[in-house]
Design a protein around this motif. Structure first.
Motif, PDB file in Angstrom:
ATOM      1  N   TYR A 179       0.684  -1.055  -0.167  1.00  0.00           N
ATOM      2  CA  TYR A 179       0.121   0.059   0.235  1.00  0.00           C
ATOM      3  C   TYR A 179       0.875   1.327  -0.168  1.00  0.00           C
ATOM      4  CZ  TYR A 179      -3.713  -3.441   1.100  1.00  0.00           C
ATOM      5  OH  TYR A 179      -4.514  -4.337   1.151  1.00  0.00           O
ATOM      6  N   LEU A 180       0.242   2.577  -0.436  1.00  0.00           N
ATOM      7  CA  LEU A 180       0.996   3.649  -0.447  1.00  0.00           C
ATOM      8  C   LEU A 180       1.255   3.993   0.891  1.00  0.00           C
ATOM      9  CD1 LEU A 180      -0.189   5.824  -3.527  1.00  0.00           C
ATOM     10  CD2 LEU A 180       1.680   3.892  -3.537  1.00  0.00           C
ATOM     11  N   LEU A 215       6.973 -10.013 -10.350  1.00  0.00           N
ATOM     12  CA  LEU A 215       5.369 -10.833 -10.498  1.00  0.00           C
ATOM     13  C   LEU A 215       5.048 -11.560  -9.285  1.00  0.00           C
ATOM     14  CD1 LEU A 215       5.756 -12.357 -14.000  1.00  0.00           C
ATOM     15  CD2 LEU A 215       4.664 -10.151 -13.276  1.00  0.00           C
ATOM     16  N   GLU A 216       5.945 -11.857  -8.532  1.00  0.00           N
ATOM     17  CA  GLU A 216       5.848 -12.677  -7.328  1.00  0.00           C
ATOM     18  C   GLU A 216       5.254 -11.913  -6.017  1.00  0.00           C
ATOM     19  OE1 GLU A 216       6.465 -15.945  -5.479  1.00  0.00           O
ATOM     20  OE2 GLU A 216       6.134 -16.250  -7.679  1.00  0.00           O
ATOM     21  N   ARG A 217       5.773 -10.548  -6.036  1.00  0.00           N
ATOM     22  CA  ARG A 217       5.408  -9.816  -4.964  1.00  0.00           C
ATOM     23  C   ARG A 217       4.233  -8.774  -5.259  1.00  0.00           C
ATOM     24  NH1 ARG A 217      10.143  -6.705  -3.242  1.00  0.00           N
ATOM     25  NH2 ARG A 217       9.166  -6.160  -1.491  1.00  0.00           N
ATOM     26  N   CYS A 218       4.082  -8.330  -6.764  1.00  0.00           N
ATOM     27  CA  CYS A 218       3.177  -7.190  -7.037  1.00  0.00           C
ATOM     28  C   CYS A 218       1.825  -7.911  -7.484  1.00  0.00           C
ATOM     29  CB  CYS A 218       3.766  -6.450  -8.415  1.00  0.00           C
ATOM     30  SG  CYS A 218       5.264  -5.737  -8.103  1.00  0.00           S
ATOM     31  N   LYS A 219       0.580  -7.409  -6.971  1.00  0.00           N
ATOM     32  CA  LYS A 219      -0.626  -7.902  -7.026  1.00  0.00           C
ATOM     33  C   LYS A 219      -1.585  -6.877  -7.476  1.00  0.00           C
ATOM     34  CE  LYS A 219       0.878 -11.609  -4.643  1.00  0.00           C
ATOM     35  NZ  LYS A 219       1.362 -12.701  -5.635  1.00  0.00           N
ATOM     36  N   PRO A 220      -2.567  -7.411  -8.126  1.00  0.00           N
ATOM     37  CA  PRO A 220      -3.360  -6.413  -8.831  1.00  0.00           C
ATOM     38  C   PRO A 220      -4.195  -5.647  -7.759  1.00  0.00           C
ATOM     39  CG  PRO A 220      -3.798  -8.622 -10.152  1.00  0.00           C
ATOM     40  CD  PRO A 220      -2.827  -8.565  -8.711  1.00  0.00           C
ATOM     41  N   HIS A 221      -4.624  -6.158  -6.691  1.00  0.00           N
ATOM     42  CA  HIS A 221      -5.347  -5.615  -5.520  1.00  0.00           C
ATOM     43  C   HIS A 221      -4.696  -4.408  -5.009  1.00  0.00           C
ATOM     44  CE1 HIS A 221      -3.387  -8.522  -2.614  1.00  0.00           C
ATOM     45  NE2 HIS A 221      -3.316  -7.306  -1.981  1.00  0.00           N
ATOM     46  N   PHE A 222      -3.222  -4.477  -5.137  1.00  0.00           N
ATOM     47  CA  PHE A 222      -2.378  -3.275  -4.614  1.00  0.00           C
ATOM     48  C   PHE A 222      -2.449  -2.252  -5.662  1.00  0.00           C
ATOM     49  CE2 PHE A 222       0.289  -6.519  -2.240  1.00  0.00           C
ATOM     50  CZ  PHE A 222      -0.337  -5.921  -0.909  1.00  0.00           C
ATOM     51  N   GLU A 223      -2.467  -2.628  -6.915  1.00  0.00           N
ATOM     52  CA  GLU A 223      -2.635  -1.704  -8.060  1.00  0.00           C
ATOM     53  C   GLU A 223      -4.124  -0.936  -7.838  1.00  0.00           C
ATOM     54  OE1 GLU A 223      -1.777  -2.311 -12.139  1.00  0.00           O
ATOM     55  OE2 GLU A 223      -4.119  -1.598 -12.390  1.00  0.00           O
ATOM     56  N   ALA A 262      -5.680  -0.433  -5.087  1.00  0.00           N
ATOM     57  CA  ALA A 262      -5.557   0.182  -3.794  1.00  0.00           C
ATOM     58  C   ALA A 262      -4.674   1.630  -4.050  1.00  0.00           C
ATOM     59  CB  ALA A 262      -4.955  -0.429  -2.588  1.00  0.00           C
ATOM     60  N   ILE A 263      -3.778   1.399  -4.877  1.00  0.00           N
ATOM     61  CA  ILE A 263      -2.873   2.780  -5.294  1.00  0.00           C
ATOM     62  C   ILE A 263      -3.591   3.804  -5.822  1.00  0.00           C
ATOM     63  CG2 ILE A 263      -0.909   3.345  -6.548  1.00  0.00           C
ATOM     64  CD1 ILE A 263       0.519   0.672  -5.737  1.00  0.00           C
ATOM     65  N   MET A 264      -4.386   3.202  -7.047  1.00  0.00           N
ATOM     66  CA  MET A 264      -5.179   4.098  -7.681  1.00  0.00           C
ATOM     67  C   MET A 264      -6.320   4.833  -6.841  1.00  0.00           C
ATOM     68  SD  MET A 264      -3.436   4.036 -10.393  1.00  0.00           S
ATOM     69  CE  MET A 264      -4.450   5.198 -11.430  1.00  0.00           C
ATOM     70  N   GLN A 265      -6.923   3.954  -5.997  1.00  0.00           N
ATOM     71  CA  GLN A 265      -7.783   4.701  -4.898  1.00  0.00           C
ATOM     72  C   GLN A 265      -7.294   5.806  -4.049  1.00  0.00           C
ATOM     73  OE1 GLN A 265      -9.354   1.463  -3.186  1.00  0.00           O
ATOM     74  NE2 GLN A 265     -10.934   0.965  -4.633  1.00  0.00           N
ATOM     75  N   ASP A 266      -6.000   5.565  -3.579  1.00  0.00           N
ATOM     76  CA  ASP A 266      -5.343   6.387  -2.843  1.00  0.00           C
ATOM     77  C   ASP A 266      -4.963   7.666  -3.635  1.00  0.00           C
ATOM     78  OD1 ASP A 266      -5.257   4.777  -0.443  1.00  0.00           O
ATOM     79  OD2 ASP A 266      -3.364   4.105  -0.758  1.00  0.00           O
ATOM     80  N   LEU A 267      -4.483   7.437  -4.928  1.00  0.00           N
ATOM     81  CA  LEU A 267      -4.087   8.626  -5.579  1.00  0.00           C
ATOM     82  C   LEU A 267      -5.137   9.595  -5.791  1.00  0.00           C
ATOM     83  CD1 LEU A 267      -1.424   6.878  -7.675  1.00  0.00           C
ATOM     84  CD2 LEU A 267      -0.903   8.695  -6.222  1.00  0.00           C
ATOM     85  N   SER A 278       6.169  -2.404   4.842  1.00  0.00           N
ATOM     86  CA  SER A 278       5.687  -3.416   5.830  1.00  0.00           C
ATOM     87  C   SER A 278       5.103  -2.801   7.061  1.00  0.00           C
ATOM     88  CB  SER A 278       6.742  -4.475   6.054  1.00  0.00           C
ATOM     89  OG  SER A 278       7.891  -3.624   6.505  1.00  0.00           O
ATOM     90  N   ASP A 279       5.358  -1.685   7.326  1.00  0.00           N
ATOM     91  CA  ASP A 279       4.753  -1.009   8.442  1.00  0.00           C
ATOM     92  C   ASP A 279       3.600  -0.166   8.219  1.00  0.00           C
ATOM     93  OD1 ASP A 279       4.174   0.494  10.849  1.00  0.00           O
ATOM     94  OD2 ASP A 279       5.876   2.014  10.514  1.00  0.00           O
ATOM     95  N   GLY A 280       2.339  -0.820   8.301  1.00  0.00           N
ATOM     96  CA  GLY A 280       1.212  -0.251   8.202  1.00  0.00           C
ATOM     97  C   GLY A 280       0.953   0.907   8.764  1.00  0.00           C
ATOM     98  N   SER A 281       1.333   1.362   9.767  1.00  0.00           N
ATOM     99  CA  SER A 281       0.887   2.551  10.409  1.00  0.00           C
ATOM    100  C   SER A 281       0.959   3.732   9.525  1.00  0.00           C
ATOM    101  CB  SER A 281       1.491   2.875  11.882  1.00  0.00           C
ATOM    102  OG  SER A 281       2.836   3.226  11.464  1.00  0.00           O
ATOM    103  N   THR A 282       1.880   3.918   8.637  1.00  0.00           N
ATOM    104  CA  THR A 282       1.664   5.308   7.762  1.00  0.00           C
ATOM    105  C   THR A 282       0.986   5.033   6.424  1.00  0.00           C
ATOM    106  OG1 THR A 282       3.868   4.685   6.640  1.00  0.00           O
ATOM    107  CG2 THR A 282       4.148   5.868   8.916  1.00  0.00           C
ATOM    108  N   ALA A 283       0.448   3.781   6.334  1.00  0.00           N
ATOM    109  CA  ALA A 283      -0.392   3.554   4.942  1.00  0.00           C
ATOM    110  C   ALA A 283      -1.399   4.540   4.914  1.00  0.00           C
ATOM    111  CB  ALA A 283      -0.656   2.167   4.998  1.00  0.00           C
TER     112      ALA A 283
END
Ligand code: GLU
Length: 284
Positions: free
Chosen positions: A18-19, A50-58, A60-65, A246-251
């Motif tokens: 997540y951003l 391709l292992e670590r990148c996932k469509p659901h992160f994409e 979420a990133i577009m929603q955050d932006l 990996s530290d979610g608190s600033t997501a």
């Protein structure tokens, strides 16, 4: 259509998490600069892993932006759709004898440098490659490639510097440009895609400043333009460390769920349009 004088910037996140506040700062700086310079802002997903990148992160990133109010003037360019272009670039460098196949595994390299404290490392922290392949004849390299053993493509940095005269890039050693499991490294894909997207100006974090010499070396070898560059400060945590995915608190999604608004985010990272505009005077 791209007009020759159009100013084009890009925001290029990796959808492997997540951003966080650091990405928010970078995206807002890019957005403010595009407005200050009268340019366009493109979006690229750096999803070669391709292992670590996932469509659901994409997603979420577009929603955050969108929430931050950062808008793009292009559809998403995904690096996972560009593997052929990276393969062609490696082939071109191989034809010029500027890359070589390196067969040592990461574990072998690690074991070799383990007790050698002063072994040189590149700015990413990777040890310079100790294997012998750069000195092999072309015939030997070709026959080892044909054997089917896994290998990485590494840049022959000495040959590249001899060809271009760009000595500052020697801090990088023989960097990996492609691996068996990932057809391009960050450094290769970013250079190929900045040219493909006709990027004229790049603003990114100070942590990537050492990459400039390597990117300009690759651009020169590949006869690609070098975009103008500026680096922005990094957002650090309370202990002065770079923020991590990996530290979610600033997501951003987390802060938003807790009730933060965009103005709160800007306050937390000390963002102002004026600060971003000052960066516009710092392009090399
Ligand atoms: N994908 C890189 C990152 O998320 C961006 C690097 C760049 O802007 O060149 O840090």
């Amino acid at each position: 259509m791209t007009s020759p004088s159009q100013i084009r910037l890009r925001f290029a996140p990796s959808p492997n998490g997540y951003l966080h506040l650091g990405h928010a700062y970078s995206a807002l700086v890019n957005d403010a600069l595009v407005r200050a310079l009268g340019g366009v802002l493109l979006i690229r997903m750096e999803d070669i892993d391709l292992e670590r990148c996932k469509p659901h992160f994409e997603t979420a990133i577009m929603q955050d932006l969108e929430w931050l109010g950062v808008r793009f003037d292009s559809d998403i360019l995904r690096q996972s759709d560009r593997f052929d272009a990276y393969g062609e670039t490696i082939a071109a460098l191989w034809a010029m004898d500027l890359v070589y196949p390196a067969f040592w595994s990461r574990a072998q390299i690690k074991a070799f440098v383990n007790d050698k404290n002063d072994w040189p490392r590149d700015p990413d922290g990777s040890p310079f490659y100790p294997g012998p392949e750069r000195t092999w004849s072309r015939t030997e390299k070709e026959s080892e490639i044909r054997s089917g053993k896994p290998f990485s493509w590494r840049l022959d940095i000495d040959a590249a510097i001899r060809r271009t005269g760009l000595k500052e890039a020697d801090i990088w050693g023989d960097v990996v440009l492609a691996r068996k499991d990932t057809p391009a490294s960050y450094h290769l894909s970013v250079v190929v895609d900045d040219a493909f997207q006709n990027i004229t100006h790049i603003v990114r974090g100070q942590d990537l400043a050492p990459a400039a010499s390597l990117h300009s070396l690759l651009q020169t070898l590949l006869e690609l333009p070098t975009p103008r560059l500026a680096h922005h400060r990094l957002i650090l945590d309370d202990e002065g460390r770079k923020l991590s995915k990996s530290d979610g608190s600033t997501a951003l999604y987390h802060l938003r769920d807790e009730g933060a608004g965009v103005e709160d985010i800007k306050r937390m990272i000390g963002f102002s349009d004026e600060e971003a505009e000052r960066l516009a005077t710092q392009f090399t």
